[in-house]
Design an enzyme around this catalytic site. Structure first.
Site, PDB file in Angstrom:
ATOM      1  N   LYS A 190       0.836  -1.206   0.000  1.00  0.00           N
ATOM      2  CA  LYS A 190       0.000   0.000   0.000  1.00  0.00           C
ATOM      3  C   LYS A 190       0.870   1.256   0.000  1.00  0.00           C
ATOM      4  CE  LYS A 190      -3.625   2.205   2.792  1.00  0.00           C
ATOM      5  NZ  LYS A 190      -4.503   2.021   3.960  1.00  0.00           N
TER       6      LYS A 190
ATOM      7  N   GLU B 119      -9.995   7.171   5.788  1.00  0.00           N
ATOM      8  CA  GLU B 119      -9.995   6.272   6.950  1.00  0.00           C
ATOM      9  C   GLU B 119     -10.428   6.967   8.255  1.00  0.00           C
ATOM     10  OE1 GLU B 119      -6.053   4.730   6.713  1.00  0.00           O
ATOM     11  OE2 GLU B 119      -6.502   3.482   4.979  1.00  0.00           O
TER      12      GLU B 119
END
Length: 653
Positions: free
Chosen positions: A96, A201
């Site tokens: 990621k 997030e």
């Protein structure tokens, strides 16, 4: 080149609160650097609640690790982690941190030194890709798609009967740029998912927190330090409206960096105690470094619960053992520079939100690294209050993603999420200057138009170059797209009126258009980052996956049948071995003795055949009649049981 002329600017209204109802279940996925999780909206006694979906091993989170075996077959999650030491060059984790990044990025250069696998340059996009030992290359989006496929399959199994799940909300770090967000959406597409929304997030965590407790109104700070990224978001929650006021962060700061500090510390200690060894020799031994990485991560986690631990690795390198004691204070001291890197983004977010730390009602801790006691104490000092630890830092983001999915599907009512764009967007104007149109922390969706003009007499066309960043010159920002507006009538510089419009949807996807008023000439683009995969690349990967799906299913079915055969034969073999003495004592004639020997030989022979088939390459297994082999095993097991009863039961023949 465009020249900015201060004329008019217009800001469109936000769309209404109406949402498009979706017919099927929408799952929420937290695609993390270290671990990932998937959740859905459960209806229990007419009450909607977000619920984590367990994976096929019964765990609530899944390691974001993808490995490839010698036949390039995919292994995901805990299984991939278990084999990582013996297959480090084909086991990919923390990818990621590479997603949507160019190969030359400073962050990628740093990662190349720390990762046991190869990071290479994509010949088509210049993006950072990873390479298998056999030379095959994969984009970080492809690696992420394997994790997403696994979670999608787990959700389908868990929710049995719902059919294929096609729709998802996926979370990303708040400070991800447009390229990283697009690359995440590409991963979803490769996994067979329609990604309805990409949610920040910290915003997802706040959704989960705010929905759990209806009284959780007020100003919320979400401090999110995960495996690879750090985010801070300030939100205002009131009566079901979640408004992000500011966000900031660092897309290359997280648990991986803490692990690397511990790895280096252990390495230095080991070399100091074994002066005949060279550090470089150890670093280039990928298997050894993977063992050290695993031990360092475990030590870091242990020191969140105890004040001292011992890292012990027998036969670590060239028959030398590693044995190092480490204390919580040592860990705090050696990683303090990383913890301090979170402070500036927090202070910047507070300034952008125009509040003081004392104005924050609740501080939520998200991400596994926030379990570290020193981080909790630093956050407490920063906000002058104890952080709220009521949420599960590993699960709350996925739960929030599921809630957003529930809002989009119509399962959850009276909730409105107003997120922001993390970085300033603008265009290049005369002299290489950056002219911002949409400032960071502007609520999305948003549409804004500004009027520009030409910078040279007789100019008949202009290049519109779209940049993202906070610097005054475009060379210091990121080019995310460009297009040309042609056909302008030759006029004196400053006369043409060129209307440039930025339109950002709720998903953060950017559309830019330019209109020259006198001629009506109009051009537009949807910004697709240069670092992303092309549509052709995505299409090919999906076609290959669909083409091979039936073949893969056939191979998997045969392998599962082979495993059943193996288990049945092993069980039968073990029973004869366990009762060997009793069987020999109970044999009354030579005929039974011969039958027993023949039966045991038949078991061994058939077991060898099964073992040999299991060692074949996957495609060759298709040529084996495994169904007939299973029938032979069933028949043999039946004969074995009958013979066992004959010998062990007196009076039977």
């Amino acid at each position: 080149m465009l020249r900015l002329t201060q004329q008019t600017a217009r800001l469109s209204k936000l769309p209404s609160k109406a949402v498009r109802l979706l017919s099927s279940k929408v799952i929420g996925i937290d695609l993390g650097t270290t671990n990932s999780a998937v959740a859905y909206i459960r209806d229990s006694n007419n009450k909607k609640s977000a619920t984590i979906i367990e994976n096929d091993e019964g765990h609530r989170t899944t390691p974001s690790i993808v490995a490839y075996d010698k036949e390039s077959k995919v292994i995901v999650g805990q299984k991939a982690k278990r084999q990582s030491v013996l297959n480090s060059e084909n086991t990919f984790y923390a990818t990621k941190r590479l997603i949507g990044r160019m190969y030359e990025d400073d962050e990628v250069v740093r990662d190349k030194k720390n990762m046991p696998y190869s990071i290479v340059k994509s010949p088509t996009s210049g993006q950072a890709y990873v390479a298998l030992k056999n030379g095959n290359v994969k984009s970080p989006s492809e690696i992420a798609s394997e994790v997403l496929k696994y979670l999608k399959n787990c959700a389908e199994e868990y929710l049995g009967g719902i059919g294929d799940i096609k729709k998802a909300v996926i979370t990303v770090p708040a400070y991800f740029n447009d390229g990283q967000r697009q690359a995440t959406k590409e991963a979803g597409k490769l996994a067979g998912l329609d990604v309805l929304r990409v949610v920040n997030e910290p915003t997802a965590a706040a959704l989960s927190f705010g929905m759990d407790e209806k009284n959780n109104n007020g100003i919320i700070a979400v401090y999110d330090l995960g495996g690879g990224t750090f985010d801070i978001s300030i939100l205002d929650i009131e009566d079901g409206v979640f408004e992000v006021r500011a966000t900031n962060g660092d897309t290359h700061l997280g648990g991986e960096d803490f692990d690397n500090v511990v790895v280096n510390h252990l390495l230095e200690k080991f070399v100091a105690e074994n002066s005949s060894l060279k550090k470089d020799d150890i670093i280039h031994d990928r298997e050894t470094m993977q063992r050290l990485k695993d031990a360092a991560e475990k030590a870091k986690i242990d020191l969140s619960h105890i004040t001292e631990t011992t890292i012990s690795i027998p036969f670590f390198f060239e028959s030398h053992h590693l044995n190092v004691k480490m204390t919580e204070k040592e860990l705090d001291s050696m990683t303090m520079h990383l913890i301090n890197r979170t402070l500036e983004p927090v202070e910047c977010a507070l300034r952008d939100a125009d509040i003081e730390p004392e104005d924050v009602d609740d501080v939520i801790l998200v991400g596994g690294m926030t379990r570290m006691p020193k981080i909790r104490s630093i956050v407490e000092e920063l906000f002058h209050k104890m952080p709220n630890i009521s949420v599960n830092p590993d699960e709350t983001v996925a739960l929030g993603a599921a809630i957003q999915g529930g809002v989009l599907s119509g399962e959850i009512k009276n909730v409105l999420l107003l997120d922001v764009t993390p970085l300033t967007l603008g265009i290049e104007t005369f002299g290489g200057t950056f002219s911002p149109l949409i400032l960071r922390n502007t609520t999305v969706p948003v549409k804004k138009t500004e009027v520009f003009s030409t910078g040279v007499d007789g100019q008949t066309g202009v290049d519109i170059k779209v940049y993202q960043g906070e610097r005054g010159l475009v060379k210091d920002n990121t080019l995310i797209g460009d297009f040309k507006l042609s056909g302008i009538k030759p006029m004196s510089k400053g006369v043409p009126q060129i209307f440039v419009t930025f339109d950002i949807d709720a998903d953060g996807i950017i559309n830019v258009s330019a209109l020259e008023k006198s001629t009506g000439k109009n051009e537009s683009i949807q910004v697709v980052p240069r670092s992303g995969m092309t549509e052709e690349e995505i299409k090919k990967i999906i076609e290959d996956a669909n083409k091979n799906r039936e073949l893969d299913n056939q191979i998997r079915t045969k392998i599962e049948l082979l495993n059943k055969c193996d288990i049945m034969l092993s069980d039968t073999q073990n029973i004869f071995e366990q009762y060997k003495e009793s069987l020999n004592k109970n044999i009354k004639n030579e005929d039974l003795s011969t039958k027993l020997e023949e039966n045991i030989k038949e078991i061994n022979d058939l077991k060898k055949i099964v073992d040999d088939v299991k060692k074949m390459e996957s495609e060759k297994i298709l040529d084996v009649n495994v169904d007939m082999m299973k029938k032979d095993v069933d028949a043999l097991q039946g004969r074995s049981l009958k013979l066992f009863q004959q010998i062990m039961t007196p009076g039977e023949k």
